[in-house]
Design an enzyme around this catalytic site. Structure first.
Site, PDB file in Angstrom:
ATOM      1  N   GLY A 159       0.746  -1.149  -0.062  1.00 18.34           N
ATOM      2  CA  GLY A 159      -0.038   0.077  -0.127  1.00 18.34           C
ATOM      3  C   GLY A 159       0.885   1.302  -0.117  1.00 18.34           C
ATOM      4  CB  ILE A 161       3.198   2.590   4.627  1.00 17.08           C
ATOM      5  CG1 ILE A 161       2.343   3.608   5.430  1.00 17.08           C
ATOM      6  CG2 ILE A 161       4.420   2.239   5.542  1.00 17.08           C
ATOM      7  CD1 ILE A 161       1.780   3.171   6.591  1.00 17.08           C
ATOM      8  CB  THR A 235       6.669  -0.288  10.828  1.00 15.94           C
ATOM      9  OG1 THR A 235       6.577  -0.580   9.435  1.00 15.94           O
ATOM     10  CG2 THR A 235       8.212  -0.199  11.292  1.00 15.94           C
ATOM     11  CB  ALA A 236       2.397  -3.870   9.814  1.00 18.87           C
ATOM     12  NE  ARG A 237      -2.448  -1.411  14.273  1.00 17.05           N
ATOM     13  CZ  ARG A 237      -2.238  -0.256  13.911  1.00 17.05           C
ATOM     14  NH1 ARG A 237      -0.833  -0.218  13.604  1.00 17.05           N
ATOM     15  NH2 ARG A 237      -3.002   0.703  13.705  1.00 17.05           N
ATOM     16  CD  GLU A 266       2.265  -1.675  20.620  1.00 16.44           C
ATOM     17  OE1 GLU A 266       1.732  -0.302  20.506  1.00 16.44           O
ATOM     18  OE2 GLU A 266       2.099  -2.329  19.474  1.00 16.44           O
ATOM     19  CG  HIS A 284       3.162   1.773  17.993  1.00 24.50           C
ATOM     20  ND1 HIS A 284       2.046   0.741  18.076  1.00 24.50           N
ATOM     21  CD2 HIS A 284       2.648   2.251  16.920  1.00 24.50           C
ATOM     22  CE1 HIS A 284       1.228   0.819  17.288  1.00 24.50           C
ATOM     23  NE2 HIS A 284       1.609   1.825  16.265  1.00 24.50           N
TER      24      HIS A 284
END
Length: 322
Positions: A159, A161, A235-237, A266, A284
């Site tokens: 996408g 990013i 760096t997504a989820r 998290e 994060h």
């Protein structure tokens, strides 16, 4: 307060200047707590709300929407991801859900490259060494890392990013390939099946959304499929990666290293990851620039102001057709 005045609930403090437009359309309540609200606190706070500005740490599900009551018109999530929202449940009740896409693309792509460089060049490990006071001296084989020129970067989720990361990686001389749910035509990159991307990439960077299909996408089998000297960046989820499996793979050399900005539970981090030198752990920070976080808050506010004044929200979330 007039009973007709819309009540706007902000679940955690945002920049005061960003919140200012809300005061012209309703009565604003901002959580006084410097932490995520508990479920009970959240449900109590949203009672009677016409709008909720939520954070990625808030679970806004059918129970939360029911607690808010019939006046609720919009849930404005201050994040690009919205896995914390039960969007179908929200929309079934006639409530609009929105997010803050676009504004954090560059900041997150920059952080991705930061993690990539930090783990491949062992910067955080070197920083710990120097701070510890342990004697050291330069020699030809001291703390060797891995260069990026000519190496393959495999991007999972191409996408906005992912594409921004691809442009940055190309500037470092990397060859880029990608895997996405939908066909994407990106200059300088070509698509690969996920198994081939994992088997051939020197660095795998995750930029896909968290869905039932992507939860634990990177598990023990996927890690074993990667090159032995490869690195994983997320760096997504957090739940896209099985943290226990990752810790084991890093400990036994299945892969060379990892850079993580997000975590499965998290803010908790798997204890085994904390003990390893070949993983960089960030709290994060993907969107953590003054400019980006301010713009995220402004966009969430813009969505609320638009809906409460009878206009279309700038960035509504569309529920995928089943």
């Amino acid at each position: 307060m007039n009973s007709e005045t819309p009540r706007i609930v902000v679940t955690r403090a945002l920049p005061p200047a960003a919140l200012e437009p809300l005061h012209s359309v309703g009565s604003v309540w901002v959580s006084p707590h410097d932490r995520p609200l508990t479920v009970d606190e959240l449900h109590a706070a949203v009672r009677g709300a016409s709008a909720i500005i939520s954070m990625l740490t808030d679970r806004i599900d059918d129970d939360a929407v029911a607690a808010a009551g019939p006046n609720l018109k919009i849930v404005a999530n201050t994040a690009v991801g919205y896995d914390n929202l039960d969007v179908p449940a929200i929309t079934r009740r006639g409530v609009l859900a929105s997010n803050t896409p676009g504004v954090l693309v560059d900041a997150t792509a920059d952080l991705t490259m930061t993690l990539l460089l930090t783990v491949t060049r062992r910067v955080a490990e070197g920083d710990r060494l120097v701070r510890s006071g342990t004697p050291w001296s330069w020699d030809i084989a001291f703390m060797l890392g891995s260069g990026l020129q000519g190496k393959q970067l495999g991007i999972v989720g191409m996408g906005s990013i992912g594409q921004a990361v691809a442009r940055r990686a190309a500037a470092f001389g990397m060859d880029v390939v990608h895997h996405s749910r939908r066909p994407v035509d990106v200059d300088g990159s070509h698509p690969l099946p996920l198994d081939e991307l994992l088997a051939t990439s020197d660095v795998v960077s995750l930029h896909c959304p968290l869905t039932p299909e992507t939860r634990h996408l990177i598990d023990a089998d996927a890690l074993r499929a990667m090159k032995r000297g490869a690195y994983l960046i997320n760096t997504a989820r957090g739940p896209i990666v099985d943290e226990a499996a990752l810790a084991a793979a890093l400990a036994d050399g299945t892969i060379a290293g990892a850079g993580l900005d997000v975590y499965e539970n998290e803010p908790e981090v798997h204890d085994d990851l904390r003990r390893l030198d070949n993983v960089v752990l960030a709290p994060h920070l993907g969107s953590a620039t003054v400019e980006t976080r301010t713009r995220m808050a402004e966009l969430a506010v813009d969505n609320v102001v638009a809906v409460l004044t009878g206009k279309d929200a700038p960035t509504p979330i569309s529920v995928p057709s089943s």
